[in-house]
Design a protein around this motif. Structure first.
Motif, PDB file in Angstrom:
ATOM      1  N   MET A  93      25.999 -20.266  10.773  1.00 46.50           N
ATOM      2  CA  MET A  93      26.909 -19.416  10.667  1.00 46.50           C
ATOM      3  C   MET A  93      26.858 -18.188   9.885  1.00 46.50           C
ATOM      4  O   MET A  93      25.903 -17.822   9.079  1.00 46.50           O
ATOM      5  N   GLN A  94      27.646 -17.293  10.186  1.00 46.97           N
ATOM      6  CA  GLN A  94      27.752 -15.904   9.506  1.00 46.97           C
ATOM      7  C   GLN A  94      28.524 -15.873   8.375  1.00 46.97           C
ATOM      8  O   GLN A  94      28.256 -14.759   7.757  1.00 46.97           O
ATOM      9  N   MET A  95      29.254 -16.775   8.068  1.00 50.35           N
ATOM     10  CA  MET A  95      30.176 -16.513   6.707  1.00 50.35           C
ATOM     11  C   MET A  95      29.465 -16.794   5.455  1.00 50.35           C
ATOM     12  O   MET A  95      28.547 -17.794   5.504  1.00 50.35           O
ATOM     13  N   GLU A  96      29.798 -16.416   4.539  1.00 51.03           N
ATOM     14  CA  GLU A  96      29.306 -16.630   3.125  1.00 51.03           C
ATOM     15  C   GLU A  96      29.989 -17.781   2.824  1.00 51.03           C
ATOM     16  O   GLU A  96      31.359 -18.376   3.167  1.00 51.03           O
ATOM     17  N   ASN A  97      29.364 -18.846   1.902  1.00 49.63           N
ATOM     18  CA  ASN A  97      29.940 -20.137   1.232  1.00 49.63           C
ATOM     19  C   ASN A  97      31.057 -19.908   0.164  1.00 49.63           C
ATOM     20  O   ASN A  97      30.982 -20.879  -0.798  1.00 49.63           O
ATOM     21  N   ASP A  98      31.655 -18.947   0.254  1.00 54.93           N
ATOM     22  CA  ASP A  98      32.798 -18.861  -0.850  1.00 54.93           C
ATOM     23  C   ASP A  98      34.083 -19.637  -0.295  1.00 54.93           C
ATOM     24  O   ASP A  98      34.835 -19.352   0.494  1.00 54.93           O
ATOM     25  N   VAL A  99      34.381 -20.729  -1.221  1.00 57.07           N
ATOM     26  CA  VAL A  99      35.587 -21.526  -1.067  1.00 57.07           C
ATOM     27  C   VAL A  99      36.583 -20.992  -2.332  1.00 57.07           C
ATOM     28  O   VAL A  99      36.324 -20.906  -3.308  1.00 57.07           O
ATOM     29  N   VAL A 100      37.800 -20.846  -1.592  1.00 54.96           N
ATOM     30  CA  VAL A 100      38.955 -20.333  -2.568  1.00 54.96           C
ATOM     31  C   VAL A 100      39.573 -21.548  -2.890  1.00 54.96           C
ATOM     32  O   VAL A 100      40.106 -22.647  -1.972  1.00 54.96           O
ATOM     33  N   GLU A 163      27.924 -27.591  10.801  1.00 54.43           N
ATOM     34  CA  GLU A 163      27.791 -26.066  10.481  1.00 54.43           C
ATOM     35  C   GLU A 163      28.893 -25.437  11.213  1.00 54.43           C
ATOM     36  O   GLU A 163      29.399 -24.548  10.674  1.00 54.43           O
ATOM     37  N   LEU A 164      29.073 -25.693  12.582  1.00 54.17           N
ATOM     38  CA  LEU A 164      30.367 -24.786  13.040  1.00 54.17           C
ATOM     39  C   LEU A 164      31.416 -25.450  12.563  1.00 54.17           C
ATOM     40  O   LEU A 164      32.294 -24.505  12.371  1.00 54.17           O
ATOM     41  N   ALA A 165      31.549 -26.412  12.306  1.00 52.68           N
ATOM     42  CA  ALA A 165      32.840 -26.958  11.661  1.00 52.68           C
ATOM     43  C   ALA A 165      33.174 -26.488  10.309  1.00 52.68           C
ATOM     44  O   ALA A 165      34.163 -26.088  10.066  1.00 52.68           O
ATOM     45  N   TYR A 166      32.089 -26.311   9.670  1.00 51.15           N
ATOM     46  CA  TYR A 166      32.290 -25.716   8.142  1.00 51.15           C
ATOM     47  C   TYR A 166      32.538 -24.141   8.386  1.00 51.15           C
ATOM     48  O   TYR A 166      33.260 -23.678   7.540  1.00 51.15           O
ATOM     49  N   GLU A 167      32.148 -23.657   9.409  1.00 54.38           N
ATOM     50  CA  GLU A 167      32.235 -22.225   9.345  1.00 54.38           C
ATOM     51  C   GLU A 167      33.926 -21.825   9.807  1.00 54.38           C
ATOM     52  O   GLU A 167      34.497 -21.022   9.352  1.00 54.38           O
ATOM     53  N   VAL A 168      34.591 -22.684  10.262  1.00 49.91           N
ATOM     54  CA  VAL A 168      35.672 -22.892  10.746  1.00 49.91           C
ATOM     55  C   VAL A 168      36.640 -23.208   9.559  1.00 49.91           C
ATOM     56  O   VAL A 168      37.621 -22.669   9.262  1.00 49.91           O
ATOM     57  N   PHE A 169      36.214 -24.218   8.860  1.00 51.86           N
ATOM     58  CA  PHE A 169      36.893 -24.608   7.661  1.00 51.86           C
ATOM     59  C   PHE A 169      37.045 -23.302   6.476  1.00 51.86           C
ATOM     60  O   PHE A 169      37.866 -22.993   5.900  1.00 51.86           O
ATOM     61  N   LEU A 170      35.782 -22.805   6.410  1.00 52.60           N
ATOM     62  CA  LEU A 170      35.784 -21.482   5.528  1.00 52.60           C
ATOM     63  C   LEU A 170      36.548 -20.370   6.135  1.00 52.60           C
ATOM     64  O   LEU A 170      37.328 -19.751   5.089  1.00 52.60           O
ATOM     65  N   TYR A 171      36.727 -20.092   7.294  1.00 50.75           N
ATOM     66  CA  TYR A 171      37.539 -19.092   7.992  1.00 50.75           C
ATOM     67  C   TYR A 171      39.097 -19.488   7.777  1.00 50.75           C
ATOM     68  O   TYR A 171      39.975 -18.992   7.048  1.00 50.75           O
TER      69      TYR A 171
END
Length: 204
Positions: A93-100, A163-171
């Motif tokens: 995935m291309q996103m950072e692992n930053d959760v709000v 990994e795909l699902a986690y990327e969507v979660f982060l978005y």
């Protein structure tokens, strides 16, 4: 007599051609898992026109490309029972692992009443649902697959679905579509400390 026939069949199975080296249960599970992936690809195609955010559009396109290749890899493995020409690829995935963390009040959500109401929040939710279904289907199939190559392809694909699902979660989390509440510190500590390690009981 039936037992002798059974034993004969069991002895013959290792000599079967690779493409026939599948159990019935495995084939049913594989068809269900592949159909779930097909459904995901079709839903991705169906909702593409509703995406407004370029970032979600980029995620969507990368997912679609990855899942299409994965589909071809699984189908080839199912047909041949042998290593596919294109092995399971790793999705990064291309996103950072930053959760709000925390929740913000908002308007209660209601189901869309018209296709024009389908927005990025809806689309990312559809994507998440399909990816969860694929991760579950692939896991169940890998647990009972008899063909070792097909089993490995499904098993190796599960971390990628995650990994795909986690990327969507982060978005979703970044845009407050998926908010993450936290417990009060006292409750948090209680849950964190509710288990203790067991003493090593391995034989010496």
């Amino acid at each position: 007599m039936p037992n002798q026939q059974q034993n004969q069949n069991m002895q013959q199975s290792p000599n079967m051609p690779p493409q026939q080296n599948h159990g019935g249960h495995e084939l049913f599970d594989s068809h269900e898992a592949i159909s779930t992936l097909v459904g995901g690809l079709e839903q991705y195609m169906l909702y593409e026109q509703h995406i407004q955010d370029p970032e979600l559009k980029d995620i969507h396109q990368r997912h679609k490309t990855y899942m299409t290749q994965l589909y071809n890899t699984i189908v080839e493995t199912l047909k041949t029972g042998q290593d596919p020409k294109v092995p399971t690829q790793t999705y990064n995935m291309q996103m950072e692992n930053d959760v709000v963390y925390g929740t913000q009040p908002g308007q209660p959500k209601t189901p869309a009443q018209s296709p024009t109401e389908i927005n990025d929040q809806c689309v990312s939710g559809f994507m998440m649902g399909q990816l969860k279904a694929c991760a579950s289907g692939f896991t169940m199939t890998a647990l009972e697959a008899t063909n070792p190559v097909l089993r490995r392809v499904f098993a190796d694909s599960v971390p990628n679905m995650i990994e795909l699902a986690y990327e969507v979660f982060l978005y979703q989390n970044k845009h407050q579509y998926y908010q993450v509440p936290q417990l009060k510190d006292q409750d948090l500590q209680m849950y964190l400390n509710s288990f203790a390690p067991v003493q090593n009981t391995m034989p010496h």
